[in-house]
Design a protein around this motif. Sequence first.
Motif, mmCIF file in Angstrom:
data_model
loop_
_atom_site.group_PDB
_atom_site.id
_atom_site.type_symbol
_atom_site.label_atom_id
_atom_site.label_comp_id
_atom_site.label_asym_id
_atom_site.label_seq_id
_atom_site.Cartn_x
_atom_site.Cartn_y
_atom_site.Cartn_z
ATOM 1 N N THR A 218 -38.119 60.586 53.911
ATOM 2 C CA THR A 218 -37.900 60.902 55.333
ATOM 3 C C THR A 218 -38.941 60.113 56.116
ATOM 4 O O THR A 218 -39.831 59.493 55.550
ATOM 5 C CB THR A 218 -38.114 62.407 55.605
ATOM 6 N N GLY A 219 -38.800 60.171 57.422
ATOM 7 C CA GLY A 219 -39.776 59.495 58.264
ATOM 8 C C GLY A 219 -39.453 59.661 59.726
ATOM 9 O O GLY A 219 -38.605 60.470 60.097
ATOM 10 N N LEU A 220 -40.139 58.825 60.516
ATOM 11 C CA LEU A 220 -39.959 58.846 61.963
ATOM 12 C C LEU A 220 -39.732 57.427 62.460
ATOM 13 O O LEU A 220 -40.319 56.491 61.923
ATOM 14 C CB LEU A 220 -41.203 59.433 62.654
ATOM 15 N N TYR A 221 -38.858 57.290 63.444
ATOM 16 C CA TYR A 221 -38.504 55.971 63.979
ATOM 17 C C TYR A 221 -38.771 55.967 65.476
ATOM 18 O O TYR A 221 -38.353 56.872 66.195
ATOM 19 C CB TYR A 221 -37.019 55.679 63.722
ATOM 20 N N HIS A 222 -39.513 54.966 65.919
ATOM 21 C CA HIS A 222 -39.748 54.822 67.360
ATOM 22 C C HIS A 222 -39.131 53.498 67.787
ATOM 23 O O HIS A 222 -39.703 52.424 67.522
ATOM 24 C CB HIS A 222 -41.240 54.870 67.693
ATOM 25 N N GLY B 49 -31.237 52.652 51.927
ATOM 26 C CA GLY B 49 -30.483 52.917 53.156
ATOM 27 C C GLY B 49 -31.130 54.094 53.859
ATOM 28 O O GLY B 49 -31.738 54.939 53.197
ATOM 29 N N PHE B 50 -31.029 54.124 55.158
ATOM 30 C CA PHE B 50 -31.481 55.311 55.883
ATOM 31 C C PHE B 50 -30.723 55.473 57.189
ATOM 32 O O PHE B 50 -30.159 54.519 57.717
ATOM 33 C CB PHE B 50 -33.011 55.297 56.119
ATOM 34 N N THR B 51 -30.735 56.701 57.663
ATOM 35 C CA THR B 51 -30.024 57.077 58.885
ATOM 36 C C THR B 51 -31.017 57.567 59.914
ATOM 37 O O THR B 51 -31.918 58.336 59.586
ATOM 38 C CB THR B 51 -29.026 58.212 58.565
ATOM 39 N N THR C 185 -42.323 55.027 60.405
ATOM 40 C CA THR C 185 -43.216 55.553 59.377
ATOM 41 C C THR C 185 -42.350 56.179 58.308
ATOM 42 O O THR C 185 -41.506 57.015 58.625
ATOM 43 C CB THR C 185 -44.128 56.649 59.967
ATOM 44 N N ILE C 186 -42.506 55.753 57.077
ATOM 45 C CA ILE C 186 -41.746 56.332 55.969
ATOM 46 C C ILE C 186 -42.689 57.135 55.089
ATOM 47 O O ILE C 186 -43.772 56.651 54.727
ATOM 48 C CB ILE C 186 -41.009 55.240 55.164
ATOM 49 N N SER D 142 -37.586 59.599 66.757
ATOM 50 C CA SER D 142 -36.413 60.208 66.126
ATOM 51 C C SER D 142 -36.595 60.287 64.617
ATOM 52 O O SER D 142 -37.256 59.423 64.032
ATOM 53 C CB SER D 142 -35.169 59.383 66.480
ATOM 54 N N PRO D 143 -36.006 61.292 63.981
ATOM 55 C CA PRO D 143 -36.173 61.445 62.535
ATOM 56 C C PRO D 143 -35.293 60.468 61.748
ATOM 57 O O PRO D 143 -34.208 60.098 62.216
ATOM 58 C CB PRO D 143 -35.743 62.887 62.272
ATOM 59 N N LEU D 144 -35.773 60.072 60.590
ATOM 60 C CA LEU D 144 -34.934 59.267 59.692
ATOM 61 C C LEU D 144 -34.917 59.903 58.309
ATOM 62 O O LEU D 144 -35.863 60.563 57.894
ATOM 63 C CB LEU D 144 -35.419 57.816 59.641
#
Length: 124
Positions: A30-34, A65-67, A19-20, A47-49
């Motif tokens: 920012t967002g969340l990564y599953h 780009g994102f981490t 989700t961005i 986890s946060p992105l």
Amino acid sequence: ARKCVLSGLWKNELGSNMTISAVNTDGGFTGLYHTAVTATDKHIRVSPLKGSQKPTNQRKQLTFGFTVSWTFSNSMTVFVGQCFMDDKGKETLKTMWLLREEVSSPGDDWKATRVGTNIFTRIK
Ligand SMILES: O=C(CCCC[C@@H]1SC[C@@H]2NC(=O)N[C@@H]21)NCCc1cc([N+](=O)[O-])ccc1O
């Protein structure tokens, strides 16, 4: 939208989803990564992105780009890619990633980074 927009819900071919949030004026987001997969035996957690995109005023198929800093393992992934839109307005995020795991000594540094690709499409 005739231009790609990163905010929203995305899934990739591994079954992971992200989700961005809204992209702010300087291109940050920012967002969340599953992740659907992990190289550890740890229990997977969201986890946060954090990332940034190039401004879209000039172009419609933006680069970004994102981490992802994994909450369940001492590792980190960076994704870079571009959003492509087909003539029906369908968006695809084509990305490459580097996954860095924590290794116990410099001698193991050679085996600490994995590389791969992921393609994301929108979840309606
Ligand atoms: O698994 C993770 C975090 C999830 C990564 C998901 C990837 S990110 C790219 C791709 N796209 C996507 O959606 N999911 C996958 N870190 C493991 C690193 C590691 C490995 C070992 N080991 O193998 O021994 C030991 C200790 C470690 O920390």
